[in-house]
Design a protein around this motif. Structure first.
Motif, PDB file in Angstrom:
ATOM      1  N   ALA A  69      25.695 -28.016  11.768  1.00  0.00           N
ATOM      2  CA  ALA A  69      25.317 -28.152  13.030  1.00  0.00           C
ATOM      3  C   ALA A  69      25.176 -29.233  13.536  1.00  0.00           C
ATOM      4  CB  ALA A  69      24.500 -27.282  14.287  1.00  0.00           C
ATOM      5  N   ASP A  70      24.399 -30.037  13.156  1.00  0.00           N
ATOM      6  CA  ASP A  70      23.984 -31.320  13.132  1.00  0.00           C
ATOM      7  C   ASP A  70      25.197 -32.306  12.850  1.00  0.00           C
ATOM      8  OD1 ASP A  70      22.116 -33.731  14.247  1.00  0.00           O
ATOM      9  OD2 ASP A  70      21.969 -34.309  11.943  1.00  0.00           O
ATOM     10  N   SER A  71      25.701 -32.075  11.708  1.00  0.00           N
ATOM     11  CA  SER A  71      26.793 -32.587  10.901  1.00  0.00           C
ATOM     12  C   SER A  71      27.975 -32.369  12.070  1.00  0.00           C
ATOM     13  CB  SER A  71      27.354 -31.951   9.765  1.00  0.00           C
ATOM     14  OG  SER A  71      27.614 -31.413   9.302  1.00  0.00           O
ATOM     15  N   LEU A  72      28.283 -31.877  12.457  1.00  0.00           N
ATOM     16  CA  LEU A  72      29.687 -31.528  13.527  1.00  0.00           C
ATOM     17  C   LEU A  72      28.931 -32.032  14.941  1.00  0.00           C
ATOM     18  CD1 LEU A  72      30.532 -27.654  12.833  1.00  0.00           C
ATOM     19  CD2 LEU A  72      31.935 -29.709  12.630  1.00  0.00           C
ATOM     20  N   LEU A  73      27.838 -32.193  15.340  1.00  0.00           N
ATOM     21  CA  LEU A  73      28.047 -32.374  16.521  1.00  0.00           C
ATOM     22  C   LEU A  73      27.873 -34.355  16.527  1.00  0.00           C
ATOM     23  CD1 LEU A  73      25.267 -30.084  17.919  1.00  0.00           C
ATOM     24  CD2 LEU A  73      27.379 -30.131  18.326  1.00  0.00           C
ATOM     25  N   ARG A  74      27.275 -34.166  15.807  1.00  0.00           N
ATOM     26  CA  ARG A  74      27.491 -36.200  15.355  1.00  0.00           C
ATOM     27  C   ARG A  74      28.534 -36.709  15.024  1.00  0.00           C
ATOM     28  NH1 ARG A  74      22.459 -38.445  13.652  1.00  0.00           N
ATOM     29  NH2 ARG A  74      20.905 -37.302  13.129  1.00  0.00           N
ATOM     30  N   LEU A  75      29.951 -35.292  14.964  1.00  0.00           N
ATOM     31  CA  LEU A  75      31.400 -36.410  14.623  1.00  0.00           C
ATOM     32  C   LEU A  75      32.112 -36.375  15.626  1.00  0.00           C
ATOM     33  CD1 LEU A  75      32.137 -34.511  11.439  1.00  0.00           C
ATOM     34  CD2 LEU A  75      31.893 -36.398  11.373  1.00  0.00           C
ATOM     35  N   TYR A  76      31.038 -35.234  16.405  1.00  0.00           N
ATOM     36  CA  TYR A  76      32.207 -34.946  17.823  1.00  0.00           C
ATOM     37  C   TYR A  76      31.870 -36.057  18.681  1.00  0.00           C
ATOM     38  CZ  TYR A  76      34.264 -32.046  21.653  1.00  0.00           C
ATOM     39  OH  TYR A  76      34.653 -31.376  22.716  1.00  0.00           O
ATOM     40  N   PRO A  77      32.792 -36.327  19.339  1.00  0.00           N
ATOM     41  CA  PRO A  77      32.841 -37.216  20.271  1.00  0.00           C
ATOM     42  C   PRO A  77      31.809 -37.995  21.586  1.00  0.00           C
ATOM     43  CG  PRO A  77      35.059 -37.144  20.269  1.00  0.00           C
ATOM     44  CD  PRO A  77      34.963 -36.479  19.207  1.00  0.00           C
ATOM     45  N   PHE A 102      29.574 -36.688  22.066  1.00  0.00           N
ATOM     46  CA  PHE A 102      27.949 -36.533  21.938  1.00  0.00           C
ATOM     47  C   PHE A 102      27.307 -37.265  21.133  1.00  0.00           C
ATOM     48  CE2 PHE A 102      28.717 -31.466  21.212  1.00  0.00           C
ATOM     49  CZ  PHE A 102      28.331 -30.955  22.724  1.00  0.00           C
ATOM     50  N   ALA A 103      28.372 -38.546  21.311  1.00  0.00           N
ATOM     51  CA  ALA A 103      27.994 -40.226  20.735  1.00  0.00           C
ATOM     52  C   ALA A 103      26.513 -40.958  21.660  1.00  0.00           C
ATOM     53  CB  ALA A 103      29.121 -40.368  20.458  1.00  0.00           C
ATOM     54  N   ASP A 104      27.098 -40.228  23.069  1.00  0.00           N
ATOM     55  CA  ASP A 104      26.227 -41.690  23.539  1.00  0.00           C
ATOM     56  C   ASP A 104      24.855 -40.285  24.247  1.00  0.00           C
ATOM     57  OD1 ASP A 104      26.806 -39.104  25.040  1.00  0.00           O
ATOM     58  OD2 ASP A 104      27.005 -39.279  27.280  1.00  0.00           O
ATOM     59  N   GLN A 105      24.469 -39.624  24.104  1.00  0.00           N
ATOM     60  CA  GLN A 105      23.104 -38.954  23.906  1.00  0.00           C
ATOM     61  C   GLN A 105      23.524 -37.864  23.328  1.00  0.00           C
ATOM     62  OE1 GLN A 105      20.875 -39.666  25.877  1.00  0.00           O
ATOM     63  NE2 GLN A 105      19.542 -38.037  25.511  1.00  0.00           N
ATOM     64  N   PRO A 106      21.934 -38.370  21.644  1.00  0.00           N
ATOM     65  CA  PRO A 106      23.179 -37.261  20.731  1.00  0.00           C
ATOM     66  C   PRO A 106      22.089 -35.581  21.339  1.00  0.00           C
ATOM     67  CG  PRO A 106      20.522 -39.134  20.085  1.00  0.00           C
ATOM     68  CD  PRO A 106      21.033 -39.426  21.506  1.00  0.00           C
ATOM     69  N   VAL A 107      21.754 -34.489  20.466  1.00  0.00           N
ATOM     70  CA  VAL A 107      21.879 -33.419  20.369  1.00  0.00           C
ATOM     71  C   VAL A 107      20.988 -32.825  19.472  1.00  0.00           C
ATOM     72  CG1 VAL A 107      22.049 -30.759  20.245  1.00  0.00           C
ATOM     73  CG2 VAL A 107      23.854 -32.813  21.324  1.00  0.00           C
ATOM     74  N   CYS A 108      19.306 -32.907  19.610  1.00  0.00           N
ATOM     75  CA  CYS A 108      17.700 -32.101  18.899  1.00  0.00           C
ATOM     76  C   CYS A 108      18.300 -30.370  19.177  1.00  0.00           C
ATOM     77  CB  CYS A 108      16.889 -32.738  19.519  1.00  0.00           C
ATOM     78  SG  CYS A 108      15.572 -31.967  18.725  1.00  0.00           S
ATOM     79  N   ILE A 109      18.246 -30.249  17.750  1.00  0.00           N
ATOM     80  CA  ILE A 109      18.737 -28.985  17.705  1.00  0.00           C
ATOM     81  C   ILE A 109      17.536 -28.285  17.267  1.00  0.00           C
ATOM     82  CG2 ILE A 109      19.628 -26.748  15.846  1.00  0.00           C
ATOM     83  CD1 ILE A 109      21.391 -29.504  15.628  1.00  0.00           C
TER      84      ILE A 109
END
Length: 156
Positions: free
Chosen positions: A45-53, A55-62
């Motif tokens: 999930a973390d790798s996919l969310l990093r690739l998704y444009p 969510f580039a401005d604010q990281p997602v904390c899992i």
């Protein structure tokens, strides 16, 4: 106790011991597998969310896995807790059938954003690559709609 009864008793005791040891091994391995699955799902999930444009401005904390808090309605492989911009969010893993088999589709849900399809876990396929795997945008839209309707019923 006769010799025959004693011999039979020992044989049954050994058999019961072997069965107990095998059951302990099976349950121990399933516990280890479950722990590793949570780590795998978090990394995927973390790798996919990093690739998704988006969510580039604010990281997602899992965070960890959500068990028993999400109502049933879809066959989730897993649901992970997350936070995005200081708000609670959920990451859903749903099995989706493509041309070459079943994949884990990753959906991100946050109340103000709604449901966002992030890609396919394990193969790191972003939404633009769905045609390669034989998954139609209509199938993704159906799952997004189902998740949004389910989460409207879910009191958070």
């Amino acid at each position: 106790m006769t010799d025959t009864a004693s011999y039979t008793f020992k044989r049954y005791a050994v058999l019961a011991g072997i069965i107990l040891i095998l059951l302990s091994i099976i349950f121990g391995l399933s516990y280890v597998r479950r722990k590793n699955e949570i780590k795998y799902l978090t990394v995927a999930a973390d790798s996919l969310l990093r690739l998704y444009p988006a969510f580039a401005d604010q990281p997602v904390c899992i965070g960890g896995r959500v068990d028993g808090e999400v109502p049933a309605g879809l066959s989730f492989r897993a649901v992970l807790r997350a936070s995005y911009r200081e708000r609670d969010a959920l990451i859903f893993f749903l099995p989706i059938t493509g041309k070459y088999g079943v994949y884990s589709a990753v959906f991100f849900y946050e109340k103000t954003l709604g449901c966002v399809f992030c890609g396919l876990a394990g193969v790191n396929a972003v939404p633009d690559m769905l045609g390669t795997y034989g998954i139609t945008p209509a199938a993704i839209k159906v799952h997004q709609t189902k998740i949004e309707k389910l989460m409207q019923k879910y009191p958070r």
